[in-house]
Design a protein around this motif. Structure first.
Motif, PDB file in Angstrom:
ATOM      1  N   MET A   1      45.579  65.513  21.283  1.00  0.00           N
ATOM      2  CA  MET A   1      45.283  64.515  22.299  1.00  0.00           C
ATOM      3  C   MET A   1      44.812  63.235  21.616  1.00  0.00           C
ATOM      4  SD  MET A   1      42.752  65.038  25.467  1.00  0.00           S
ATOM      5  CE  MET A   1      42.387  63.752  26.575  1.00  0.00           C
ATOM      6  N   PRO A   2      45.462  62.100  21.901  1.00  0.00           N
ATOM      7  CA  PRO A   2      45.077  60.845  21.253  1.00  0.00           C
ATOM      8  C   PRO A   2      43.669  60.395  21.631  1.00  0.00           C
ATOM      9  CG  PRO A   2      47.060  60.579  22.614  1.00  0.00           C
ATOM     10  CD  PRO A   2      46.567  61.976  22.792  1.00  0.00           C
ATOM     11  N   VAL A   3      43.064  59.644  20.740  1.00  0.00           N
ATOM     12  CA  VAL A   3      41.749  59.066  20.996  1.00  0.00           C
ATOM     13  C   VAL A   3      41.936  57.843  21.891  1.00  0.00           C
ATOM     14  CG1 VAL A   3      39.774  57.925  19.916  1.00  0.00           C
ATOM     15  CG2 VAL A   3      40.826  59.909  18.815  1.00  0.00           C
ATOM     16  N   ALA A   4      41.113  57.721  22.921  1.00  0.00           N
ATOM     17  CA  ALA A   4      41.196  56.568  23.825  1.00  0.00           C
ATOM     18  C   ALA A   4      40.495  55.368  23.203  1.00  0.00           C
ATOM     19  CB  ALA A   4      40.564  56.912  25.168  1.00  0.00           C
ATOM     20  N   ILE A   5      41.200  54.250  23.171  1.00  0.00           N
ATOM     21  CA  ILE A   5      40.643  53.011  22.646  1.00  0.00           C
ATOM     22  C   ILE A   5      40.158  52.186  23.846  1.00  0.00           C
ATOM     23  CG2 ILE A   5      41.095  50.952  21.251  1.00  0.00           C
ATOM     24  CD1 ILE A   5      41.516  53.585  19.696  1.00  0.00           C
ATOM     25  N   PRO A   6      38.911  51.717  23.838  1.00  0.00           N
ATOM     26  CA  PRO A   6      38.400  50.930  24.969  1.00  0.00           C
ATOM     27  C   PRO A   6      39.254  49.687  25.235  1.00  0.00           C
ATOM     28  CG  PRO A   6      36.623  51.528  23.474  1.00  0.00           C
ATOM     29  CD  PRO A   6      37.898  51.920  22.803  1.00  0.00           C
ATOM     30  N   ASP A   7      39.399  49.342  26.503  1.00  0.00           N
ATOM     31  CA  ASP A   7      40.215  48.195  26.904  1.00  0.00           C
ATOM     32  C   ASP A   7      39.753  46.893  26.248  1.00  0.00           C
ATOM     33  OD1 ASP A   7      41.940  49.675  28.467  1.00  0.00           O
ATOM     34  OD2 ASP A   7      40.841  49.295  30.333  1.00  0.00           O
ATOM     35  N   ALA A   8      38.455  46.713  26.114  1.00  0.00           N
ATOM     36  CA  ALA A   8      37.942  45.485  25.498  1.00  0.00           C
ATOM     37  C   ALA A   8      38.425  45.363  24.055  1.00  0.00           C
ATOM     38  CB  ALA A   8      36.416  45.464  25.561  1.00  0.00           C
ATOM     39  N   VAL A   9      38.444  46.472  23.332  1.00  0.00           N
ATOM     40  CA  VAL A   9      38.922  46.473  21.943  1.00  0.00           C
ATOM     41  C   VAL A   9      40.409  46.144  21.911  1.00  0.00           C
ATOM     42  CG1 VAL A   9      39.300  47.904  19.892  1.00  0.00           C
ATOM     43  CG2 VAL A   9      37.142  48.056  21.147  1.00  0.00           C
ATOM     44  N   LEU A  10      41.170  46.754  22.821  1.00  0.00           N
ATOM     45  CA  LEU A  10      42.606  46.476  22.891  1.00  0.00           C
ATOM     46  C   LEU A  10      42.878  45.008  23.190  1.00  0.00           C
ATOM     47  CD1 LEU A  10      43.870  49.629  24.819  1.00  0.00           C
ATOM     48  CD2 LEU A  10      44.229  49.080  22.405  1.00  0.00           C
ATOM     49  N   GLN A  11      42.097  44.418  24.079  1.00  0.00           N
ATOM     50  CA  GLN A  11      42.294  43.006  24.426  1.00  0.00           C
ATOM     51  C   GLN A  11      41.986  42.094  23.242  1.00  0.00           C
ATOM     52  OE1 GLN A  11      39.914  42.427  27.947  1.00  0.00           O
ATOM     53  NE2 GLN A  11      41.582  43.044  29.305  1.00  0.00           N
ATOM     54  N   ILE A  12      40.903  42.377  22.534  1.00  0.00           N
ATOM     55  CA  ILE A  12      40.545  41.566  21.363  1.00  0.00           C
ATOM     56  C   ILE A  12      41.603  41.730  20.280  1.00  0.00           C
ATOM     57  CG2 ILE A  12      38.877  41.272  19.495  1.00  0.00           C
ATOM     58  CD1 ILE A  12      36.699  42.082  21.590  1.00  0.00           C
ATOM     59  N   ASP A  13      41.975  42.980  19.984  1.00  0.00           N
ATOM     60  CA  ASP A  13      43.008  43.246  18.982  1.00  0.00           C
ATOM     61  C   ASP A  13      44.306  42.515  19.325  1.00  0.00           C
ATOM     62  OD1 ASP A  13      41.622  44.850  17.210  1.00  0.00           O
ATOM     63  OD2 ASP A  13      42.538  46.733  17.864  1.00  0.00           O
ATOM     64  N   GLY A  14      44.743  42.661  20.570  1.00  0.00           N
ATOM     65  CA  GLY A  14      45.984  42.024  20.998  1.00  0.00           C
ATOM     66  C   GLY A  14      45.911  40.513  20.926  1.00  0.00           C
ATOM     67  N   GLY A  15      44.781  39.954  21.338  1.00  0.00           N
ATOM     68  CA  GLY A  15      44.607  38.505  21.272  1.00  0.00           C
ATOM     69  C   GLY A  15      44.693  37.974  19.849  1.00  0.00           C
ATOM     70  N   ILE A  16      44.092  38.691  18.912  1.00  0.00           N
ATOM     71  CA  ILE A  16      44.137  38.270  17.502  1.00  0.00           C
ATOM     72  C   ILE A  16      45.572  38.331  16.987  1.00  0.00           C
ATOM     73  CG2 ILE A  16      43.442  38.898  15.152  1.00  0.00           C
ATOM     74  CD1 ILE A  16      40.726  39.797  16.410  1.00  0.00           C
ATOM     75  N   LEU A  17      46.267  39.415  17.268  1.00  0.00           N
ATOM     76  CA  LEU A  17      47.646  39.544  16.777  1.00  0.00           C
ATOM     77  C   LEU A  17      48.572  38.486  17.371  1.00  0.00           C
ATOM     78  CD1 LEU A  17      48.089  43.413  16.679  1.00  0.00           C
ATOM     79  CD2 LEU A  17      47.947  41.839  14.745  1.00  0.00           C
ATOM     80  N   LEU A  18      48.429  38.220  18.657  1.00  0.00           N
ATOM     81  CA  LEU A  18      49.266  37.186  19.279  1.00  0.00           C
ATOM     82  C   LEU A  18      48.904  35.794  18.747  1.00  0.00           C
ATOM     83  CD1 LEU A  18      49.519  38.557  22.916  1.00  0.00           C
ATOM     84  CD2 LEU A  18      51.332  38.477  21.171  1.00  0.00           C
ATOM     85  N   PHE A  19      47.621  35.565  18.454  1.00  0.00           N
ATOM     86  CA  PHE A  19      47.215  34.292  17.844  1.00  0.00           C
ATOM     87  C   PHE A  19      47.881  34.128  16.478  1.00  0.00           C
ATOM     88  CE2 PHE A  19      44.629  31.807  14.975  1.00  0.00           C
ATOM     89  CZ  PHE A  19      44.495  30.622  15.676  1.00  0.00           C
ATOM     90  N   ILE A  20      47.844  35.168  15.672  1.00  0.00           N
ATOM     91  CA  ILE A  20      48.485  35.106  14.357  1.00  0.00           C
ATOM     92  C   ILE A  20      49.977  34.832  14.515  1.00  0.00           C
ATOM     93  CG2 ILE A  20      49.143  36.481  12.324  1.00  0.00           C
ATOM     94  CD1 ILE A  20      46.347  37.862  12.610  1.00  0.00           C
ATOM     95  N   GLN A  21      50.623  35.576  15.412  1.00  0.00           N
ATOM     96  CA  GLN A  21      52.064  35.404  15.616  1.00  0.00           C
ATOM     97  C   GLN A  21      52.395  33.986  16.088  1.00  0.00           C
ATOM     98  OE1 GLN A  21      54.881  38.352  17.571  1.00  0.00           O
ATOM     99  NE2 GLN A  21      54.499  36.931  19.279  1.00  0.00           N
ATOM    100  N   ASP A  22      51.635  33.470  17.034  1.00  0.00           N
ATOM    101  CA  ASP A  22      51.957  32.185  17.650  1.00  0.00           C
ATOM    102  C   ASP A  22      51.492  30.974  16.844  1.00  0.00           C
ATOM    103  OD1 ASP A  22      53.022  33.710  19.686  1.00  0.00           O
ATOM    104  OD2 ASP A  22      51.284  33.460  21.013  1.00  0.00           O
ATOM    105  N   ASN A  23      50.475  31.143  15.988  1.00  0.00           N
ATOM    106  CA  ASN A  23      49.882  29.985  15.322  1.00  0.00           C
ATOM    107  C   ASN A  23      49.934  30.004  13.793  1.00  0.00           C
ATOM    108  OD1 ASN A  23      48.691  28.507  17.710  1.00  0.00           O
ATOM    109  ND2 ASN A  23      47.832  30.544  17.977  1.00  0.00           N
ATOM    110  N   LEU A  24      50.056  31.171  13.186  1.00  0.00           N
ATOM    111  CA  LEU A  24      49.982  31.228  11.728  1.00  0.00           C
ATOM    112  C   LEU A  24      51.311  31.589  11.056  1.00  0.00           C
ATOM    113  CD1 LEU A  24      46.513  32.982  11.278  1.00  0.00           C
ATOM    114  CD2 LEU A  24      47.038  30.540  11.344  1.00  0.00           C
ATOM    115  N   ARG A  25      52.175  32.261  11.768  1.00  0.00           N
ATOM    116  CA  ARG A  25      53.465  32.613  11.172  1.00  0.00           C
ATOM    117  C   ARG A  25      54.309  31.365  10.952  1.00  0.00           C
ATOM    118  NH1 ARG A  25      55.785  37.899  14.408  1.00  0.00           N
ATOM    119  NH2 ARG A  25      54.272  39.416  13.627  1.00  0.00           N
ATOM    120  N   SER A  26      54.998  31.357   9.814  1.00  0.00           N
ATOM    121  CA  SER A  26      55.919  30.251   9.535  1.00  0.00           C
ATOM    122  C   SER A  26      57.023  30.764   8.610  1.00  0.00           C
ATOM    123  CB  SER A  26      55.187  29.076   8.883  1.00  0.00           C
ATOM    124  OG  SER A  26      54.929  29.345   7.524  1.00  0.00           O
TER     125      SER A  26
END
Length: 177
Positions: A1-26
């Protein structure tokens, strides 16, 4: 059974990854970070070997400690991936695109980060700081490259750093006995 990751952690993680993708990738940085992601740990090992040979230090004991630390970290990583069973971020975050072949295993912790930091920790504890600080910097670049490529969450990276530290600590304890 997978470990549940809190929604707040998922939102922060996702926000950071999308920021990197949208602003730092070149187009200029992508080949560099792909190379770091794929070969950064190898580069660190070669760097440490050259520094040890250049400074006439005993290569074998330090290299063997790095190998032991890497093996311990890999064992812990495999166990955690099977226990936590966290899907890769590109499977969970709408709009996130990885920059290379999609890994099929679980995401937590980052294996590249575990290996890089388990070796860097040994270097930091054994070698003079003028050699070990660059090893820590290379490990940090490997960790960031995994985020940049879109294949790990930031918390996967933090988990990888912690596992690397634990593996290095265990190895140091074993070698001092």
């Amino acid at each position: 059974m997978p470990v549940a990751i809190p929604d707040a952690v998922l939102q922060i993680d996702g926000g950071i990854l999308l920021f990197i993708q949208d602003n730092l990738r070149s187009p200029a940085l992508t080949p560099i970070f792909k190379g770091i992601s794929d070969y950064g740990t190898i580069v660190m090992c070669v760097y440490l070997a050259i520094m040890l040979l250049w400074d006439k230090r005993k290569l074998f004991p330090i290299a063997s400690a790095c190998v032991v630390s890497g093996l311990i970290g890999t064992y812990i990583k495999i166990w955690l991936k099977k226990t936590v069973m966290r899907p890769r971020p590109f499977l969970e975050i709408s709009g996130l695109e990885p920059l290379f072949k999609r890994p099929k295993d679980f995401s937590f912790p980052s294996g590249h980060t575990v290996l890089a930091f388990s070796i860097a920790f040994i270097a930091y504890r054994i070698l003079p700081k003028k050699y070990s600080i660059p090893a820590i910097c290379i490990a940090a670049l490997v960790a960031f490259a995994r985020l940049y490529m879109g294949v790990h969450y930031p918390t996967d990276i933090l988990g990888g750093i912690c596992v690397g530290y634990i593996a290095g600590f265990i190895t140091e304890f074993l070698y001092k006995r």
